[in-house]
Write an enzyme that holds these catalytic residues in place. Structure first.
Site, PDB file in Angstrom:
ATOM      1  N   ASP A 345       3.417  11.846   5.486  1.00  0.00           N
ATOM      2  CA  ASP A 345       3.819  10.849   5.931  1.00  0.00           C
ATOM      3  C   ASP A 345       3.402  10.073   6.503  1.00  0.00           C
ATOM      4  O   ASP A 345       1.925   9.957   6.676  1.00  0.00           O
ATOM      5  CB  ASP A 345       4.760  10.854   6.498  1.00  0.00           C
ATOM      6  CG  ASP A 345       6.426  11.012   6.747  1.00  0.00           C
ATOM      7  OD1 ASP A 345       6.400   9.372   7.196  1.00  0.00           O
ATOM      8  OD2 ASP A 345       7.357  11.569   6.982  1.00  0.00           O
ATOM      9  N   GLY A 367      -1.563   8.215   3.243  1.00  0.00           N
ATOM     10  CA  GLY A 367      -0.044   8.313   3.934  1.00  0.00           C
ATOM     11  C   GLY A 367       0.934   7.434   4.248  1.00  0.00           C
ATOM     12  O   GLY A 367       0.858   6.773   2.706  1.00  0.00           O
ATOM     13  N   HIS A 368       1.807   7.122   4.739  1.00  0.00           N
ATOM     14  CA  HIS A 368       2.390   5.610   5.228  1.00  0.00           C
ATOM     15  C   HIS A 368       2.183   4.757   6.279  1.00  0.00           C
ATOM     16  O   HIS A 368       2.615   4.192   6.304  1.00  0.00           O
ATOM     17  CB  HIS A 368       3.910   6.770   5.665  1.00  0.00           C
ATOM     18  CG  HIS A 368       5.280   7.373   4.261  1.00  0.00           C
ATOM     19  ND1 HIS A 368       5.583   7.871   4.397  1.00  0.00           N
ATOM     20  CD2 HIS A 368       4.272   7.823   3.209  1.00  0.00           C
ATOM     21  CE1 HIS A 368       6.077   8.414   2.908  1.00  0.00           C
ATOM     22  NE2 HIS A 368       4.456   8.544   2.008  1.00  0.00           N
ATOM     23  N   GLY A 369       0.867   4.848   6.906  1.00  0.00           N
ATOM     24  CA  GLY A 369       0.846   3.918   7.487  1.00  0.00           C
ATOM     25  C   GLY A 369       0.444   4.124   8.924  1.00  0.00           C
ATOM     26  O   GLY A 369       0.359   5.206   8.972  1.00  0.00           O
ATOM     27  N   THR A 399       2.981   2.022   3.839  1.00  0.00           N
ATOM     28  CA  THR A 399       3.171   0.893   4.297  1.00  0.00           C
ATOM     29  C   THR A 399       1.701   1.107   5.356  1.00  0.00           C
ATOM     30  O   THR A 399       1.262   1.604   5.245  1.00  0.00           O
ATOM     31  CB  THR A 399       4.744   0.695   4.919  1.00  0.00           C
ATOM     32  OG1 THR A 399       3.957   2.071   6.230  1.00  0.00           O
ATOM     33  CG2 THR A 399       5.460   1.429   4.789  1.00  0.00           C
TER      34      THR A 399
END
Length: 538
Positions: A345, A367-369, A399
């Protein structure tokens, strides 16, 4: 002719001469005896004085002379400067001069202080086994109870041991300050359902402390696989921005399946714990350690002030659900640097109540930044300000730098800087999403958390879906969005690719961008006064 008178006079004269002779002899003898006694006493005292004066202060010499000069009956021997005195019975009177006192050598620092003054508390000394199978929770609790009472104490988790520890809280507020949690071994979480009861929000917690440091080369392993597998069997919340990623020819599944291990014949609680949480603490430092495979968030700070995180490693698979690397909430004055974050995440998640956060020199991916939000869920108030993220490298993340808010919330996000971000094959490098929803369906609302004063500079690298996605509220548009030095190039992988997108986003292009971001509206919206009326975060 000798007369009777002349004989009498001669006799008287002879008697006078004899008397004078006897008196002179007696006087000489007395004077000699007295002189011999004085010379011996003076010689003995001065010799002893000379000897002592080279070894002890002068006051010691005087005391020694005073205590022995009246008791001695000297019997000098030839060729000796000093004759030890003797008592009346003939036995020698021992009068040893004081020893020369050398300064004591410096004491080496003890590896472990004595119990009375101990500042180090090793969990092994409190009964911990460290074999990875025995429950060491009580030993950790006992070690903490002792360390808690001593200022600047150190609780030691030694290397080369694996400690099985259940849910545990290292609590204040009555602990002494500046405690160090020296983690060089490994701490592992239990994977049986009994240890977690109905479910807990945290596994290891430090709460209401002042001056707490977690340091070392050790590992905290949440063993989250059993929790993640269960999530893949249920309808867990997923990141809403997945909707922006459309695979080519259905070549990529939205939720890749995880292998189900045969030993998973039970269900873990639906509430998943954070691996390491700090709550209500001041002056917190986390450095050197590794946190891996957390069931949910790896490292969380809630209601803390003065937080420093550096040289930390977070590691879990990129498809492990909801496993944020570092999560900040209601926390101020934070610095995070020189840290590597790989998770399923957000690498860093900055939630409501956070201000004065500085992130630099961080590696993120998978991950998601790095995200601000999500904010304003369930019509709640959210306030975030003065956030700087710079000198960050991201690779294979969903992201890059993102702000996400729910419809219906109130509050504001302002004073945000994203600078010098290097991206490699990031799906959505720049995102503002004021329509965030992690459910299958969410209601529309006119209210929103306002977003203003966001600067993006030197954002460079490659993207695989869309370089910029600005989706702002109709009622509360995003204002004062500044863009400069944006250079993002496409890399065709297995996704549909899109041009930059902007909706109700106002600001300035301070330099040419690659690709051109023509959708940004220059200036301010006509109804920008609504933001100052709406901002309740002051």
């Amino acid at each position: 002719m000798i007369t009777r008178e002349s004989l009498r006079l001669r006799s008287i004269t002879m008697m006078i001469l004899v008397t004078i002779l006897v008196w002179s002899t007696t006087l000489e003898t007395c004077i000699a005896r007295r002189g011999r006694h004085w010379r011996h006493h003076h010689s003995s005292s001065s010799s002893l004085s000379d000897s002592l004066s080279s070894k002890k202060p002068k006051s010691h010499v005087n005391n020694h002379n005073n205590s022995h000069s009246h008791k001695s009956k000297p019997k000098p021997k030839p060729k000796m400067k000093t004759q030890p005195p003797k008592s009346s019975d003939g036995s020698p009177v021992v009068s040893q001069p004081p020893q020369v006192q050398q300064p004591p050598p410096p004491s080496p620092l003890p590896l472990k202080p004595v119990d009375g003054d101990s500042q180090e508390f090793n969990v092994l000394d409190f009964g911990a086994k460290g074999d990875g199978m025995s429950d060491d929770t009580e030993a950790f609790e006992a070690a903490w109870a002792s360390a808690c009472k001593v200022e600047a104490s150190t609780m030691i988790i030694p290397p080369d041991y694996i400690f099985l520890v259940g849910p545990i809280s290292f609590s204040g507020p009555y602990c002494q300050g500046n405690i160090v949690f020296q983690l060089d071994g490994m701490i592992v979480a239990p994977t049986d359902t009994e240890s977690w009861g109905g479910g807990l929000m945290w596994w290891i917690e430090f709460t209401k402390l002042k001056g707490i440091t977690i340091q070392g080369k050790g590992v905290i392993d949440g063993r989250g696989t059993v929790w993640w597998q269960q999530d893949y069997l249920s309808d867990y919340p997923i990141d809403d921005d997945f909707k922006l990623i459309v695979p080519l020819n259905n070549s990529v599944q939205e939720r890749p399946p995880m292998p189900i291990r045969s030993e998973l014949n039970w269900r873990m609680p639906s509430i998943k714990p954070t691996a390491l949480r700090f709550y209500g603490s001041i002056d917190v430092t986390v450095t050197g350690i590794t946190i891996q495979n957390s069931p949910q968030c790896h490292l969380k700070f809630d209601n803390c002030v003065q937080v420093l995180v550096h040289d930390v490693n977070v590691s879990s698979p990129g498809d492990s659900p909801n496993t944020d690397g570092i999560h900040l909430q209601n926390t101020k004055d934070v610095m995070i640097h020189t840290t590597t974050l790989a998770c399923g995440d957000d690498c860093i998640s900055i939630q409501t109540g956070c201000s004065n956060v500085y992130v630099h020199n961080v590696n993120c991916g998978p991950g998601h930044g790095i995200s601000i939000g999500s904010l304003g869920k369930d019509s709640t108030k959210a306030c975030v300000s003065n956030i700087t993220v710079r000198d960050v490298v991201m690779h294979n993340t969903m992201t890059g730098v993102r702000i996400k808010t729910w419809q219906g919330g109130i509050g504001s996000v302002k004073g945000i800087l994203f600078s010098n971000i290097q991206l490699t094959e990031v799906q959505l490098p720049i995102v503002i999403d004021q329509f965030y929803c992690d459910h299958s369906k969410c209601m529309n609302h006119t209210s929103a958390v306002s977003v203003e004063g966001v600067t993006y500079e030197k954002i460079r690298g490659t993207y695989t879906v869309k370089p910029v996605h600005f989706a702002c509220s109709d009622s509360f548009p995003c204002i004062d969005v500044q863009l400069s030095g944006i250079e993002l190039k496409p890399v065709q992988l297995q996704y549909h690719m899109y041009d930059p997108f902007c909706w109700k986003t106002f600001g300035e292009l301070n330099s040419a961008t690659v690709p051109p971001i023509d959708c940004l509206q220059i200036g301010k919206p006509a109804r920008n006064g609504v933001h100052s009326d709406h901002d309740i975060c002051l």
